[in-house]
Design a protein around this motif. Sequence first.
Motif, short mmCIF file in Angstrom:
data_model
loop_
_atom_site.label_atom_id
_atom_site.label_comp_id
_atom_site.label_asym_id
_atom_site.label_seq_id
_atom_site.Cartn_x
_atom_site.Cartn_y
_atom_site.Cartn_z
N GLU A 19 0.84 -1.19 0.00
CA GLU A 19 0.00 0.00 0.00
C GLU A 19 0.87 1.24 0.00
N PRO A 20 0.44 2.31 -0.68
CA PRO A 20 1.07 3.59 -0.44
C PRO A 20 0.79 3.98 1.00
N PRO A 21 1.78 4.48 1.72
CA PRO A 21 1.54 4.76 3.14
C PRO A 21 0.44 5.78 3.33
N GLY A 22 -0.47 5.47 4.22
CA GLY A 22 -1.47 6.45 4.61
C GLY A 22 -2.67 6.51 3.68
N ARG A 23 -2.76 5.64 2.65
CA ARG A 23 -3.94 5.66 1.80
C ARG A 23 -4.13 4.30 1.13
N GLY A 24 -5.39 4.00 0.81
CA GLY A 24 -5.69 2.84 -0.03
C GLY A 24 -5.76 1.55 0.75
N LYS B 76 8.31 9.87 -6.99
CA LYS B 76 7.03 10.56 -6.82
C LYS B 76 6.49 10.49 -5.40
N GLN B 77 6.39 9.28 -4.84
CA GLN B 77 5.75 9.13 -3.53
C GLN B 77 6.23 7.85 -2.85
N PRO B 78 6.09 7.79 -1.52
CA PRO B 78 6.52 6.58 -0.78
C PRO B 78 5.61 5.39 -1.04
N LEU B 79 6.13 4.23 -0.73
CA LEU B 79 5.40 2.97 -0.85
C LEU B 79 5.81 2.06 0.30
N VAL B 80 4.82 1.47 0.98
CA VAL B 80 5.06 0.47 2.02
C VAL B 80 4.61 -0.88 1.51
N LEU B 81 5.47 -1.88 1.64
CA LEU B 81 5.14 -3.26 1.29
C LEU B 81 5.05 -4.06 2.59
N ARG B 82 3.84 -4.47 2.94
CA ARG B 82 3.61 -5.18 4.19
C ARG B 82 3.84 -6.67 4.01
N ARG B 83 4.53 -7.27 4.96
CA ARG B 83 4.73 -8.73 4.94
C ARG B 83 4.22 -9.33 6.24
N LEU C 252 14.59 -2.27 4.42
CA LEU C 252 14.14 -3.61 4.79
C LEU C 252 14.22 -3.71 6.32
N GLN C 253 13.08 -3.98 6.95
CA GLN C 253 13.07 -4.17 8.39
C GLN C 253 13.52 -5.60 8.69
N LEU C 254 14.60 -5.73 9.44
CA LEU C 254 15.20 -7.04 9.68
C LEU C 254 14.77 -7.65 11.01
N GLU C 255 14.69 -6.83 12.04
CA GLU C 255 14.41 -7.36 13.38
C GLU C 255 13.71 -6.28 14.19
N GLY C 256 12.77 -6.68 15.05
CA GLY C 256 12.06 -5.71 15.86
C GLY C 256 11.11 -4.84 15.04
N GLN C 257 10.72 -3.71 15.62
CA GLN C 257 9.79 -2.80 14.96
C GLN C 257 10.36 -1.38 14.97
N LYS C 258 9.99 -0.59 13.96
CA LYS C 258 10.41 0.80 13.92
C LYS C 258 9.26 1.68 13.44
N GLU D 148 2.50 8.03 8.49
CA GLU D 148 3.02 7.53 9.77
C GLU D 148 2.64 6.06 9.90
N PHE D 149 3.61 5.22 10.23
CA PHE D 149 3.37 3.78 10.26
C PHE D 149 4.51 3.11 11.00
N THR D 150 4.35 1.82 11.29
CA THR D 150 5.39 1.02 11.95
C THR D 150 5.75 -0.16 11.05
N LEU D 151 7.03 -0.35 10.84
CA LEU D 151 7.52 -1.47 10.05
C LEU D 151 7.83 -2.65 10.96
N LYS D 152 7.49 -3.85 10.48
CA LYS D 152 7.77 -5.09 11.19
C LYS D 152 8.69 -5.96 10.33
N PRO D 153 9.30 -7.00 10.91
CA PRO D 153 10.26 -7.80 10.14
C PRO D 153 9.70 -8.29 8.81
#
Length: 464
Positions: A6-11, A61-68, A188-194, A223-228
């Motif tokens: 998802e693009p962060p914060g929308r969709g 153009k804009q940020p992108l978050v890929l959730r796993r 790439l989030q490797l360990e823990g959360q940020k 605004e979001f939190t990344l997980k491994p």
Amino acid sequence: MPKAAEPPGRGPEQGPGPCKRAKAAAGGPACPLNFASPGLLFGSLIAPVEPEAFFREFWEKQPLVLRRDDPAVAAYCQALFRLSDLKSLCGRGLLYGRDVNVCRCVKGKKKVLNKDGRVHFLQLRKDLDQRRATIQFHQPQRFKDELWRIQEKLECYFGSLVGSNVYITPAGSQGLPPHYDDVEVFILQLEGQKHWRLYHPTVPLAREYSVEAEERIGRPAHEFTLKPGDVLYFPRGTVHQADVPPGLAHSIHVTISTYQNSSWGDCLLDTVSGLVFDAAKEDVALRAGIPRQLLLQVEGTAAVRRRLGGLLRTLADRLEGTGALLAGGMKKDFVTHRLPPYHVGDGAELSTPGGRVPRLDSTVRLKFKDYSVLTVGPDQNQSDETQETMVYIYHSLKNRRELHMMGNEETESHGLRFPLSHMDALKQIWGHSTICVKDLKLTTDEEKENLVLSLWTECLIQVV
């Protein structure tokens, strides 16, 4: 690889994408990335978003978050760099500043907590646990094979240097103040959360790094939190800051960055100098002297500006009408400083010619096409008065992995040079999957054999 994007914060979140897996190494976690080609690697990194859609909608153009949400993906990411890796690497002579920075964000400013000299793991643990500092490890691909494997393929894909940094941050802490970078960023989030906050750029597609004050950047756009296993992309110039919330374990993420000094402006700066050099040989208008005392004037006259504008238009017409190779300096700099091809073992195939020696009746094919470039330039072995234009082939087969992205003056270029008359023959080799030596566009059979023998000796071709 991903389960959601998802693009962060929308969709809304998208559904699962295909996940191609292979063993990363014997006994290692399953690899969710596809290393069959540079394009397939990048596609598997950002899946389920297709590369075409990524470059159309997100790139620059804009940020992108890929959730796993896949334990296998998380395990693979965790193995890319662990805290225990830092302990073992400290035994290899790491230095503060060069290899490791220790820092913390205090009241919106970066506070550097480096010691002098060599890095010791016990001190880093103390910095992490007691001083709540972030440990920044520079260019881990110099030591970690899987990051080397990923980054050298991405260098092939982007045609630009790809660096990385690992950040280890304890709970309840932030390493860096709000800032923007001059690179395209994949995290790439490797360990823990940020916990991440992204802001609209104050300088879109910035050409330099800069810290921004909180009062200047306003409220976060995302605004979001990344997980491994999660991946975040944002363009250069995107203002960002990240912290680890209290009560959690430490966070480890790797920032993979590219496209520094790879803009149209950089390409133009590199191209114009060579274009002027060549055009001045043929156009007397470019060799005519500037007006007397022009350099003593505070600002140029309208007539001078018109003259320069006319000359630039002439150069533009020449550029559009030429088939010459462009951006030779950028090409050389890229290939000279990039990673060598990933290999297991001693890499003999990169330094020792193999197979049959090419002859006039041989059919040959190019090896390591993604790791070599063709360019033209003046003969560096001649004086300025007698310089001839030569064809240069630069490659990264002998590059030293341990120097990658370290700004080391020891870095040297590797390759060959040929007379300009060899250009068409070289384009034939570079442009065909295979070609017969006797069909090369050179005047004599001796020139044809000497050309392929030179390329074979440099491990750039093989007989098929």
